[in-house]
Design a protein around this motif. Structure first.
Motif, short mmCIF file in Angstrom:
data_model
loop_
_atom_site.label_atom_id
_atom_site.label_comp_id
_atom_site.label_asym_id
_atom_site.label_seq_id
_atom_site.Cartn_x
_atom_site.Cartn_y
_atom_site.Cartn_z
N ALA A 198 -3.59 9.00 -2.34
CA ALA A 198 -4.49 8.00 -2.92
C ALA A 198 -3.88 6.60 -2.87
O ALA A 198 -4.61 5.60 -2.85
CB ALA A 198 -4.83 8.37 -4.36
N VAL A 199 -2.55 6.52 -2.86
CA VAL A 199 -1.89 5.21 -2.79
C VAL A 199 -2.26 4.50 -1.50
O VAL A 199 -2.60 3.31 -1.49
CB VAL A 199 -0.36 5.36 -2.92
N GLU A 200 -2.21 5.23 -0.39
CA GLU A 200 -2.53 4.64 0.90
C GLU A 200 -3.97 4.16 0.95
O GLU A 200 -4.27 3.08 1.47
CB GLU A 200 -2.26 5.64 2.02
N ARG A 201 -4.89 4.98 0.39
CA ARG A 201 -6.30 4.57 0.38
C ARG A 201 -6.48 3.33 -0.51
O ARG A 201 -7.25 2.42 -0.17
CB ARG A 201 -7.18 5.72 -0.12
N CYS A 202 -5.81 3.29 -1.61
CA CYS A 202 -5.92 2.16 -2.53
C CYS A 202 -5.39 0.88 -1.89
O CYS A 202 -6.00 -0.18 -1.99
CB CYS A 202 -5.17 2.48 -3.82
N VAL A 203 -4.25 0.99 -1.22
CA VAL A 203 -3.67 -0.18 -0.53
C VAL A 203 -4.62 -0.65 0.58
O VAL A 203 -4.84 -1.85 0.76
CB VAL A 203 -2.28 0.15 0.03
N GLY A 204 -5.20 0.30 1.32
CA GLY A 204 -6.14 -0.08 2.39
C GLY A 204 -7.36 -0.78 1.85
O GLY A 204 -7.85 -1.77 2.42
N ASP A 205 -7.88 -0.29 0.74
CA ASP A 205 -9.05 -0.94 0.14
C ASP A 205 -8.70 -2.33 -0.37
O ASP A 205 -9.49 -3.28 -0.25
CB ASP A 205 -9.58 -0.07 -1.00
N LEU A 206 -7.49 -2.46 -0.93
CA LEU A 206 -7.06 -3.78 -1.40
C LEU A 206 -6.92 -4.76 -0.24
O LEU A 206 -7.32 -5.92 -0.35
CB LEU A 206 -5.73 -3.64 -2.16
N ARG A 207 -6.39 -4.28 0.87
CA ARG A 207 -6.27 -5.16 2.05
C ARG A 207 -7.65 -5.59 2.53
O ARG A 207 -7.84 -6.74 2.97
CB ARG A 207 -5.52 -4.43 3.17
N ARG A 208 -8.62 -4.67 2.47
CA ARG A 208 -9.97 -5.02 2.89
C ARG A 208 -10.55 -6.13 2.00
O ARG A 208 -11.18 -7.07 2.50
CB ARG A 208 -10.86 -3.77 2.84
N LEU A 209 -10.33 -6.02 0.71
CA LEU A 209 -10.82 -7.05 -0.21
C LEU A 209 -10.13 -8.40 0.05
O LEU A 209 -10.77 -9.46 0.02
CB LEU A 209 -10.59 -6.61 -1.66
N LEU A 210 -8.83 -8.33 0.30
CA LEU A 210 -8.10 -9.57 0.57
C LEU A 210 -8.57 -10.22 1.88
O LEU A 210 -8.65 -11.45 1.98
CB LEU A 210 -6.60 -9.29 0.64
N GLU A 211 -8.87 -9.39 2.86
CA GLU A 211 -9.39 -9.92 4.12
C GLU A 211 -10.71 -10.65 3.88
O GLU A 211 -10.97 -11.71 4.46
CB GLU A 211 -9.57 -8.79 5.13
N GLY A 212 -11.55 -10.13 3.01
CA GLY A 212 -12.79 -10.81 2.66
C GLY A 212 -12.55 -12.12 1.93
O GLY A 212 -13.39 -13.02 1.97
N ASP A 213 -11.40 -12.22 1.26
CA ASP A 213 -11.05 -13.46 0.56
C ASP A 213 -10.38 -14.47 1.48
O ASP A 213 -10.03 -15.57 1.04
CB ASP A 213 -10.09 -13.15 -0.60
N GLY A 214 -10.17 -14.10 2.74
CA GLY A 214 -9.47 -15.00 3.66
C GLY A 214 -7.96 -14.86 3.57
O GLY A 214 -7.23 -15.75 3.99
N LEU A 215 -7.47 -13.74 3.07
CA LEU A 215 -6.04 -13.52 2.86
C LEU A 215 -5.56 -12.30 3.62
O LEU A 215 -4.78 -11.48 3.11
CB LEU A 215 -5.75 -13.37 1.36
N ALA A 216 -6.01 -12.17 4.85
CA ALA A 216 -5.69 -10.97 5.63
C ALA A 216 -4.20 -10.83 5.89
O ALA A 216 -3.68 -9.72 6.01
CB ALA A 216 -6.46 -11.00 6.95
N ASP A 217 -3.45 -11.92 5.99
CA ASP A 217 -2.03 -11.86 6.36
C ASP A 217 -1.10 -11.81 5.15
O ASP A 217 0.12 -11.83 5.31
CB ASP A 217 -1.67 -13.08 7.21
N VAL A 218 -1.66 -11.78 3.96
CA VAL A 218 -0.82 -11.76 2.76
C VAL A 218 -0.17 -10.38 2.61
O VAL A 218 -0.87 -9.35 2.67
CB VAL A 218 -1.65 -12.11 1.51
#
Length: 566
Positions: A198-218
């Motif tokens: 579940a950690v990997e899925r949670c991190v992936g979902d968080l990255r997706r949200l950040l990409e929508g915020d314009g923070l894909a490289d963070v």
């Protein structure tokens, strides 16, 4: 073989200066809020650059229950912050220092009174702040977070598996700070509460949200402050950022770029992108029509013609021609009849032109240092139609010059075109009075003809007196003296008749020359008047427009420099 080097961008000091210049140039044109914010960023950048550059201030920010304080204690290696679960426990920011020597002024500037020395030996130069919760029920907590988020060098957003998608975090902080991605980390804390898959899925979902915020490289780091999972990686990333000693400059650079973008958005244009307006120097009559290039030639010519009509230039030109003939008759006419001309008014003096005997007012145009002392003329005032034509011409100049400019600057250019509208006609009137002084200059041949006329008149008078003496002697029956003759005609008759005939002929010839001279002088005066009016329109209309266009060009260039677009 030559090595190609990438051209470096402008320095941070240059960008800060450019932002401050853009704010100054935009003052009065752009919304006050955007200008004030840009100046605040420039001042803040100057203040931070003057403090310790060997320390990197990193702030742990997050929502209630995200485990910020636990993470803060784990990084510091000791219990410095109280840890709570159901309510916010951090009311004010506190700092943990790794080698805090010299960091005092920096923390004073940040207004962080609570300071501790970290137990961990690693991370020299790091100043770690534990901030209050950004979603605290207390307004003072939220305001403290907002204040420090604007000041710190490095932002570490701490989220937990339950609230990492919180809209308040993404909409209020992450999305607006998309330009600060280089000084931002996202830490997913409390991963020990999730199954490994579940950690990997949670991190992936968080990255997706950040990409929508314009923070894909963070960078996104999964850690557990309680178990220590992932803490080594977090310490390594923080150590790298601190060792680079560049986070403060990256943060200030991002602030400057964001403030410049805000200024650009406030003007409703490209925010400093694209070409700056091309401006020609000198007379505005050479400016071409186009975006930000100034009024077109036809519009400028229309303004000059409208001013000439409103100022009565055709009437003045006609008066110059008539006045020249009037003065010529007075100066070169037959002395027997020329005095009658003095009873006729001088057309130029009726208009109070061509004389310095007016009000002691020094005109401003074309040059205060060189102009004669003249005042208002008596040229009839402009009619309602002529005033309307001038107003229309001024509006056309402003509209033409403002073509293609963003809304606030277009408004400023239109205002600049009319900024001297109330004094325009007075300045034109003074220019006409000054220019018309040359219209009364006496040609040299007038003096020569005048002398000839008086010589001829003297000969005629001598002949008349001679004949009078002969008539008297004959009346008294006195003996007649010998009378010289010119052929069969006695000399007294020659002098009398010849003088009268010569005087009339010279007067007629002088009138013809005066008529030709009047036309020539009228054409020359008309040209000079239109040149003077062009100078007035250039100084009072086109120069303000050109100055406003130049101001916009410098504003655009300053924004480009502030955003490091080279």
């Amino acid at each position: 073989m030559k090595l190609l080097r990438r051209k470096e961008g402008p320095s941070l000091d240059t960008r800060v200066s450019a932002l401050l210049e853009a704010a100054t140039l935009g003052d009065g044109r752009l919304p006050e809020e955007a200008v004030t914010a840009a100046r605040a960023v420039a001042e803040r950048a100057g203040a931070r650059a003057g403090l310790s550059l060997d320390h990197t201030v990193a702030a742990l920010a997050g929502a209630t229950g995200s485990g910020k304080s636990s993470l803060y204690n784990a990084l510091a290696g000791q219990e410095l912050a109280a840890v709570g679960v159901t309510r916010p426990t951090t009311s004010t920011a506190q700092a943990a220092l790794w080698d805090g020597e010299g960091a005092g002024p920096l923390l004073d500037w940040l207004d962080v009174p609570h300071r501790h020395s970290a137990a961990d030996a690693d991370g020299s130069g790091l100043v770690l702040l534990d901030l209050p919760d950004h979603d605290s029920i207390r307004l003072s907590h939220r305001l403290e977070v907002d204040r420090l988020v604007e000041l710190v060098d490095l932002l570490v957003w701490v989220v937990d598996p339950q609230k990492y998608a919180d809209a308040a975090l993404h909409e209020r902080y992450l999305r607006p700070l998309a330009g600060h991605r280089d000084v931002m980390l996202v830490v997913l804390n409390q991963v020990d509460r999730l199954p490994p898959q579940a950690v990997e899925r949670c991190v992936g979902d968080l990255r997706r949200l950040l990409e929508g915020d314009g923070l894909a490289d963070v960078p996104v780091l999964a850690v557990s402050a309680r178990t220590g999972e992932g803490m080594a990686g977090l310490r390594e990333v923080l150590g790298e950022r601190v060792a680079a000693r560049a986070s403060w400059a990256a943060r200030l650079g991002a602030d400057v770029a964001a403030a410049a973008a805000h200024l650009g958005a406030a003007e409703g244009g490209s925010g400093g992108r694209g070409e700056a307006p091309a401006l020609e120097q000198g007379s505005g009559r050479g400016l071409e029509k186009g975006p930000g290039r100034g009024p077109g030639k036809g519009v400028d010519k229309g303004l000059r013609e409208a001013l000439a009509r409103a100022a009565g230039v055709p009437l003045v030109v006609e008066a110059v021609a008539k006045g020249h003939r009037h003065r010529a008759v007075v100066a070169t006419g037959w002395p027997v009849t020329r005095w009658l001309r003095r009873f006729r008014p001088d057309p130029l003096r009726r208009l109070r032109l061509g004389t310095t005997a007016v009000q002691n007012v020094r005109p401003q145009l074309p040059s205060p240092g060189d102009a004669e002392i003249v005042g208002r003329t008596s040229v009839p005032g402009a009619s309602a139609v002529q005033r309307a034509q001038v107003e229309t011409a001024l509006r056309d100049v402003g509209e033409s010059a403002a073509t293609g400019l963003p809304g606030p600057w277009a408004t400023a250019v239109r205002h600049a075109a009319r900024s001297h509208a109330t004094e325009l006609m007075d300045a034109v009137d003074r220019a006409i009075a000054t220019t018309s002084l040359d219209a009364t200059r006496r040609p040299r041949w007038w003096s020569a003809v005048n002398a000839l006329q008086w010589l001829v008149f003297a000969a005629m008078l001598a002949g008349a007196l001679w004949l009078g003496v002969l008539f008297g002697m004959d009346y008294l029956r006195l003996p007649q003296p010998p009378l010289p003759t010119a052929g069969p005609v006695p000399w007294p008759t020659v002098l009398l008749a010849g003088g009268a005939l010569a005087g009339v002929l010279v007067a007629l010839l002088s009138r013809l020359l005066a008529w030709l001279g009047g036309r020539r002088r009228a054409r020359r005066t008309g040209k000079a008047l239109r040149t003077a009016i062009a100078e007035v329109s250039d100084q009072l209309v086109l120069e303000p427009v050109r100055a406003e266009l130049d101001r916009h060009a410098r504003f655009t260039e300053a924004l480009r420099l502030a955003r490091a677009e080279v």
